[in-house]
Scaffold this motif. Sequence first.
Motif, PDB file in Angstrom:
ATOM      1  N   ALA A  57       0.799  -1.357  -0.010  1.00  0.00           N
ATOM      2  CA  ALA A  57      -0.276   0.064  -0.186  1.00  0.00           C
ATOM      3  C   ALA A  57       0.778   1.266  -0.180  1.00  0.00           C
ATOM      4  O   ALA A  57       0.589   2.224  -0.626  1.00  0.00           O
ATOM      5  N   ASP A  58       1.912   1.324   0.778  1.00  0.00           N
ATOM      6  CA  ASP A  58       2.742   2.549   0.957  1.00  0.00           C
ATOM      7  C   ASP A  58       4.046   2.473   0.403  1.00  0.00           C
ATOM      8  O   ASP A  58       4.632   3.606   0.270  1.00  0.00           O
ATOM      9  N   ASP A  59       4.795   1.501  -0.134  1.00  0.00           N
ATOM     10  CA  ASP A  59       6.090   1.524  -0.493  1.00  0.00           C
ATOM     11  C   ASP A  59       7.013   2.225   0.107  1.00  0.00           C
ATOM     12  O   ASP A  59       7.542   2.973  -0.391  1.00  0.00           O
ATOM     13  N   PRO A  60       6.988   1.687   1.510  1.00  0.00           N
ATOM     14  CA  PRO A  60       8.027   2.384   2.346  1.00  0.00           C
ATOM     15  C   PRO A  60       9.313   2.187   2.288  1.00  0.00           C
ATOM     16  O   PRO A  60       9.922   1.390   1.636  1.00  0.00           O
ATOM     17  N   ARG A  61      10.172   3.341   2.595  1.00  0.00           N
ATOM     18  CA  ARG A  61      11.734   3.274   2.107  1.00  0.00           C
ATOM     19  C   ARG A  61      12.336   2.568   3.372  1.00  0.00           C
ATOM     20  O   ARG A  61      13.224   1.707   3.341  1.00  0.00           O
ATOM     21  N   LEU A  62      11.899   2.814   4.724  1.00  0.00           N
ATOM     22  CA  LEU A  62      12.410   2.078   5.854  1.00  0.00           C
ATOM     23  C   LEU A  62      13.988   2.440   6.113  1.00  0.00           C
ATOM     24  O   LEU A  62      14.429   1.239   6.343  1.00  0.00           O
ATOM     25  N   VAL A  63      14.418   3.419   5.709  1.00  0.00           N
ATOM     26  CA  VAL A  63      15.789   3.836   5.734  1.00  0.00           C
ATOM     27  C   VAL A  63      16.232   4.903   6.798  1.00  0.00           C
ATOM     28  O   VAL A  63      15.174   5.642   7.300  1.00  0.00           O
ATOM     29  N   VAL A  64      17.062   4.954   7.440  1.00  0.00           N
ATOM     30  CA  VAL A  64      17.755   5.956   8.350  1.00  0.00           C
ATOM     31  C   VAL A  64      17.944   7.174   7.310  1.00  0.00           C
ATOM     32  O   VAL A  64      18.879   7.123   6.498  1.00  0.00           O
ATOM     33  N   ARG A  65      17.007   8.293   7.545  1.00  0.00           N
ATOM     34  CA  ARG A  65      17.122   9.653   6.596  1.00  0.00           C
ATOM     35  C   ARG A  65      18.773  10.235   6.919  1.00  0.00           C
ATOM     36  O   ARG A  65      19.116  10.884   5.824  1.00  0.00           O
ATOM     37  N   ASP A  92       2.619 -12.282  -2.062  1.00  0.00           N
ATOM     38  CA  ASP A  92       2.457 -11.511  -3.265  1.00  0.00           C
ATOM     39  C   ASP A  92       3.049 -10.141  -2.899  1.00  0.00           C
ATOM     40  O   ASP A  92       2.812  -8.996  -2.567  1.00  0.00           O
ATOM     41  N   LEU A  93       4.603 -10.190  -2.937  1.00  0.00           N
ATOM     42  CA  LEU A  93       5.389  -9.090  -3.105  1.00  0.00           C
ATOM     43  C   LEU A  93       6.462  -8.647  -4.356  1.00  0.00           C
ATOM     44  O   LEU A  93       6.834  -9.807  -4.739  1.00  0.00           O
ATOM     45  N   ASP A  94       6.435  -7.130  -4.649  1.00  0.00           N
ATOM     46  CA  ASP A  94       7.254  -7.067  -5.882  1.00  0.00           C
ATOM     47  C   ASP A  94       8.493  -6.771  -5.500  1.00  0.00           C
ATOM     48  O   ASP A  94       8.917  -6.011  -4.729  1.00  0.00           O
ATOM     49  N   PRO A  95       9.419  -7.514  -6.027  1.00  0.00           N
ATOM     50  CA  PRO A  95      10.856  -7.297  -5.503  1.00  0.00           C
ATOM     51  C   PRO A  95      11.422  -5.974  -5.879  1.00  0.00           C
ATOM     52  O   PRO A  95      12.642  -5.560  -5.696  1.00  0.00           O
ATOM     53  N   GLU A  96      10.793  -5.045  -6.874  1.00  0.00           N
ATOM     54  CA  GLU A  96      10.990  -3.558  -7.099  1.00  0.00           C
ATOM     55  C   GLU A  96      10.644  -2.682  -6.152  1.00  0.00           C
ATOM     56  O   GLU A  96      11.065  -1.559  -6.059  1.00  0.00           O
ATOM     57  N   ARG A  97       9.881  -3.399  -5.296  1.00  0.00           N
ATOM     58  CA  ARG A  97       9.463  -2.232  -4.180  1.00  0.00           C
ATOM     59  C   ARG A  97      10.586  -1.752  -3.306  1.00  0.00           C
ATOM     60  O   ARG A  97      11.834  -2.393  -3.124  1.00  0.00           O
ATOM     61  N   ARG A  98      10.612  -0.491  -2.694  1.00  0.00           N
ATOM     62  CA  ARG A  98      11.688   0.341  -2.161  1.00  0.00           C
ATOM     63  C   ARG A  98      12.187  -0.578  -1.026  1.00  0.00           C
ATOM     64  O   ARG A  98      13.270  -0.317  -0.655  1.00  0.00           O
TER      65      ARG A  98
END
Length: 229
Positions: A57-65, A92-98
Motif C-alpha cells: 500500500a505505501d511502498d515505504p523506504r524504511l531507511v535512516v534519513r 504477493d511481494l514485488d521485488p522492485e518495491r523500495r
Amino acid sequence: MGERPYVLLSVAMSIDGFIDDASGAPLALSNEADFDRVDEVRAGCDAILVGAGTIRADDPRLVVRSAARRAERVRRGLTETPVKVTLTGRGDLDPERRFFALGDAEKIVYVTGPSAGRVRRTLSGVATVVDAGDPLDLPGVLADLAARGVGRLMVEGGTAVHTLFLAHGLVDELHLVVAPFLVGDPAAPRFVGGASFPYGHDRPMRLAEARPIGDVVLLRYLPPEPSDA
C-alpha cells in the motif's frame, strides 16, 4: 542475546484511532520534528518490521534519513540502515518495491502457509525467505531474529501486525503519536483490529512519557509490571 529481541512498536494515528484514510494517497499523521524523532529511533534499532500489506500500500523506504546517523551506525560497525523484515501470508511481494531496493542491510521475509518456495523464487537475490509456520509462529519469528543478531526490533505496522504483536503480549515499548484531527471513515484502517489483548482495563499499560511535539503528542507506554499480572 536473549530468546527474542526487545520489541518497540511505533505508530501514528488520528484522534479517533485511524492510521490512514481511504483516499489511496498517503495521510500525514505527524510533522517534521516527529519524523526526525522516528529517524533517531530507527537508527538505534537492529531491524525494522512491517507487514506485507504496508509494503504493497505505501511502498515505504524504511531507511535512516539522517546522513549523520547513518555515518554513526557505520562507525559502530553496522550497516547504514537496519535490517528490514516483513511478514506475509499471500507472498504477493514485488521485488522492485523500495523495501527491497533501498538500503544496504539484509531484507528478511517470513512466510506463513505453503508459499515459501514460490516466494523464494520471486525474491531470489533480494531477500532471505524464511518459513514461519502455518499458522504464523510469531515467537519463533522473534527467536529466529535474535539468532540472527537482532537485539532491538522496531515494529511499524500496519493494523494486522500491530494487532498480532499486542495480542501476543510481545511489545516491550509502545510509541503512540496522536495527530490533532479525526478521520471518521469506517473504510479506513485503524491502529488495531479486534483481538483478545493482555492489556485490558484490569491490567493497563504504564504511561512512561507524554511529550508534545509541535501539534502532535507522543505517548510512550510500557507493559504492566510483572507483579500486576
